[in-house]
Scaffold this motif. Structure first.
Motif, short mmCIF file in Angstrom:
data_model
loop_
_atom_site.label_atom_id
_atom_site.label_comp_id
_atom_site.label_asym_id
_atom_site.label_seq_id
_atom_site.Cartn_x
_atom_site.Cartn_y
_atom_site.Cartn_z
N CYS A 324 56.28 91.76 22.11
CA CYS A 324 56.21 93.18 21.82
C CYS A 324 56.50 93.44 20.35
CB CYS A 324 57.23 93.94 22.69
SG CYS A 324 57.29 95.71 22.36
N ASP A 325 55.60 94.11 19.69
CA ASP A 325 55.81 94.54 18.31
C ASP A 325 56.83 95.68 18.29
OD1 ASP A 325 55.65 95.57 15.72
OD2 ASP A 325 53.53 95.08 15.53
N SER A 326 57.84 95.56 17.46
CA SER A 326 58.92 96.55 17.43
C SER A 326 58.46 97.93 16.96
CB SER A 326 60.06 96.07 16.53
OG SER A 326 59.57 95.84 15.21
N SER A 327 57.25 98.02 16.40
CA SER A 327 56.78 99.31 15.89
C SER A 327 55.98 100.11 16.92
CB SER A 327 55.90 99.09 14.65
OG SER A 327 54.72 98.37 15.01
N LEU A 328 55.65 99.50 18.07
CA LEU A 328 54.83 100.19 19.06
C LEU A 328 55.65 101.25 19.80
CD1 LEU A 328 52.86 97.17 20.57
CD2 LEU A 328 51.99 98.95 19.04
N ILE A 360 56.36 89.77 29.72
CA ILE A 360 56.24 91.18 29.35
C ILE A 360 55.48 91.23 28.03
CG2 ILE A 360 57.43 93.33 28.83
CD1 ILE A 360 59.84 92.26 30.37
N SER A 361 54.35 91.89 28.02
CA SER A 361 53.52 91.95 26.82
C SER A 361 53.17 93.41 26.51
CB SER A 361 52.24 91.13 27.02
OG SER A 361 51.37 91.29 25.93
N VAL A 362 53.34 93.79 25.26
CA VAL A 362 52.98 95.14 24.81
C VAL A 362 52.15 95.00 23.54
CG1 VAL A 362 53.78 97.44 24.21
CG2 VAL A 362 55.18 96.00 25.69
N THR A 363 50.91 95.45 23.58
CA THR A 363 50.02 95.44 22.42
C THR A 363 49.36 96.80 22.31
OG1 THR A 363 48.20 94.59 23.76
CG2 THR A 363 49.55 92.96 22.62
N ILE A 369 48.14 102.05 23.99
CA ILE A 369 49.13 100.99 24.18
C ILE A 369 48.82 100.26 25.49
CG2 ILE A 369 51.57 100.44 24.48
CD1 ILE A 369 51.04 101.51 21.74
N LEU A 370 48.76 98.94 25.42
CA LEU A 370 48.53 98.12 26.62
C LEU A 370 49.84 97.41 26.97
CD1 LEU A 370 45.06 96.57 25.71
CD2 LEU A 370 45.52 98.55 27.16
N PHE A 371 50.32 97.70 28.16
CA PHE A 371 51.62 97.21 28.63
C PHE A 371 51.37 96.34 29.87
CE2 PHE A 371 56.02 98.74 30.33
CZ PHE A 371 56.58 97.53 29.93
N GLU A 372 51.84 95.10 29.85
CA GLU A 372 51.58 94.19 30.97
C GLU A 372 52.86 93.49 31.41
OE1 GLU A 372 49.12 90.06 32.03
OE2 GLU A 372 48.60 91.23 30.23
N VAL A 373 53.06 93.44 32.73
CA VAL A 373 54.14 92.65 33.34
C VAL A 373 53.48 91.68 34.30
CG1 VAL A 373 56.21 92.68 34.76
CG2 VAL A 373 55.82 94.52 33.12
#
Length: 443
Positions: A324-328, A360-363, A369-373
């Motif tokens: 996860c990028d901290s800026s998202l 856990i992926s956030v792009t 925003i695409l959030f995946e678990v």
């Protein structure tokens, strides 16, 4: 069917049953009135014979009209390609029958034999045709129910068989053939009546059992809600002595000589543990707080960190891989997004057994925003996947799950202008993909 209350019925066939009831009444009236005409035909004046023949013809046609309507409505709820094929054949039967009747009754003079031929075509096209279509449609519907493990589906299949048999006896077998024909028609009609009654009765029993299960889960959910309020109170009570302990450590640290390095190390460890407990209690208070009226800028990295803090007692055996990028960030509710992730992580851990990897992926970019678990657990079959987001649906034993998790997730995602997609299969795990539009959520 007439006196049953289908207002809250979950059976998709319910809105069509009025047409089957209409057929039952109209066809029964036709059969009894035919008996009257046969018994008292000698007493009917010759000048009324022509009128009686017309009335008998109209009455026969209308007696099967309800079954034609039932067939049409029934195929509207059947899956493709059965739906389109059934409706096309039903429409074709009506059109062909109309053209045949126009051919028989064209012009002003109508012979007596014309009524006999027209009645025969009516029974073949409307009687046998509509009964075969209705029987086939209701049998397909029952087979679908059996595929979903509903016991009453078998009775719908039997109802379809009964309608087909009745169609053969009423449409293809003339009454004059043998005195037993009306008896066999009555037996076929009885089969339809009994099997349909059994199907609806067992549906009521299953519905009652499902309602009881939902009630039990609602009680469990209410219990968890009470536990949540209790946890909030406990967290609040814990937070006060923690704050006092931190203050006492600050004062002690200031009064101790600077050279006591080993003692200062012990103080730092105590401070670290107390700070961690304080962070967890604050997160628990925020999670339980009900004032969620204001949206704000929320960073996903903070959401992930907060959820991990709250689940710190449970996630230790698992490897949580975070990308996860901290800026998202999006504009929304941090507490609600934490609740979303906590539910997803709980499901992932339950599916993974006692240990395993969870990703856990956030792009994303400035628009989405695409959030995946993702977990690598046992996964879900196709039927479970279709019901996964239904309220109170759970594959866990009572007491282990309320069936509210994914339903709550779906609600939170919708409020944040998001969409959720679940990809899963038996043996390969589950991926929950969530897309958020960057903007203001709807509260």
């Amino acid at each position: 069917m007439v006196f049953r209350n289908f207002k809250y019925s979950q059976l998709s066939i319910s809105p069509t049953l009025w047409a089957l009831a209409l057929f039952g009444f109209s066809h029964a009236f036709h059969e009894w009135s035919e008996l009257y005409v046969i018994l008292f035909s000698d007493e009917i004046s010759p000048k009324y014979h022509h009128l009686v023949q017309w009335l008998r013809m109209i009455k026969l046609s209308l007696s099967f009209a309800g079954l034609i309507i039932f067939s049409w409505l029934l195929f509207r709820i059947c899956p493709n390609p059965f739906s389109k094929i059934g409706q096309i054949i039903t429409a074709a039967v009506v059109i062909i029958y109309t053209l045949v009747m126009l051919f028989f009754f064209q012009g002003c003079s109508v012979l007596a034999d014309t009524f006999t031929e027209a009645a025969r075509y009516t029974r073949v096209l409307l009687g046998f045709g509509s009964a075969t279509l209705a029987g086939g449609g209701i049998a397909i519907y029952g087979y679908q129910l059996r595929q979903k493990n509903h016991e009453y589906g078998l009775y719908f299949v039997a109802t379809g068989a009964g309608l087909f048999i009745y169609g053969v006896l009423a449409g293809l077998v003339p009454t004059e053939l043998h005195s037993s024909v009306p008896v066999f028609r009555t037996l076929a009609a009885t089969l339809v009546l009994v099997t349909l009654y059994k199907a609806l009765n067992i549906f009521d029993i299953e519905k009652e059992m499902a309602t009881e299960a939902k009630l039990k889960r609602a009680i469990e959910a209410d219990k968890y809600k009470a536990i949540g309020h209790l946890a909030m109170g406990v967290a609040h009570e814990i937070n006060n002595p923690l704050a006092s302990s931190i203050l006492a450590l600050d004062l002690l640290e200031r009064k101790l000589p600077v050279k006591l390095d080993e003692l200062m190390d012990y103080i730092s460890r105590a401070r670290l543990g107390i700070n961690r407990a304080s962070v967890i209690s604050k997160e628990l208070l925020a999670y339980a707080r009900s004032d969620l009226s204001h949206a704000q800028k929320v960073f996903f990295y903070d959401v992930i960190d907060g959820a991990k803090q709250l689940l710190s007692h449970k996630i230790m055996p698992y490897v949580i891989n975070v990308n996860c990028d901290s800026s998202l960030s999006i504009t929304g509710q941090k507490v609600k997004l934490e609740e979303l992730l906590i539910n997803l992580l709980n499901n992932a851990m339950d599916a993974s057994g006692n240990s395993g990897d969870i990703d856990i992926s956030v792009t994303g970019d400035q628009h989405q925003i695409l959030f995946e678990v993702r977990d690598y657990g046992e996964g879900m079959d196709e039927q479970t996947l279709l019901q996964a987001t239904e309220l109170f649906f759970s594959t866990k034993p009572i007491g282990k799950g309320t069936g509210l998790g994914l339903a709550i997730c779906h609600q939170i995602i919708g409020a944040h202008k998001g969409k959720m997609k679940i990809i899963s299969a038996k043996g390969i795990g589950t991926r929950v993909l969530i897309s958020f539009s960057v903007g203001i959520c709807e509260w």
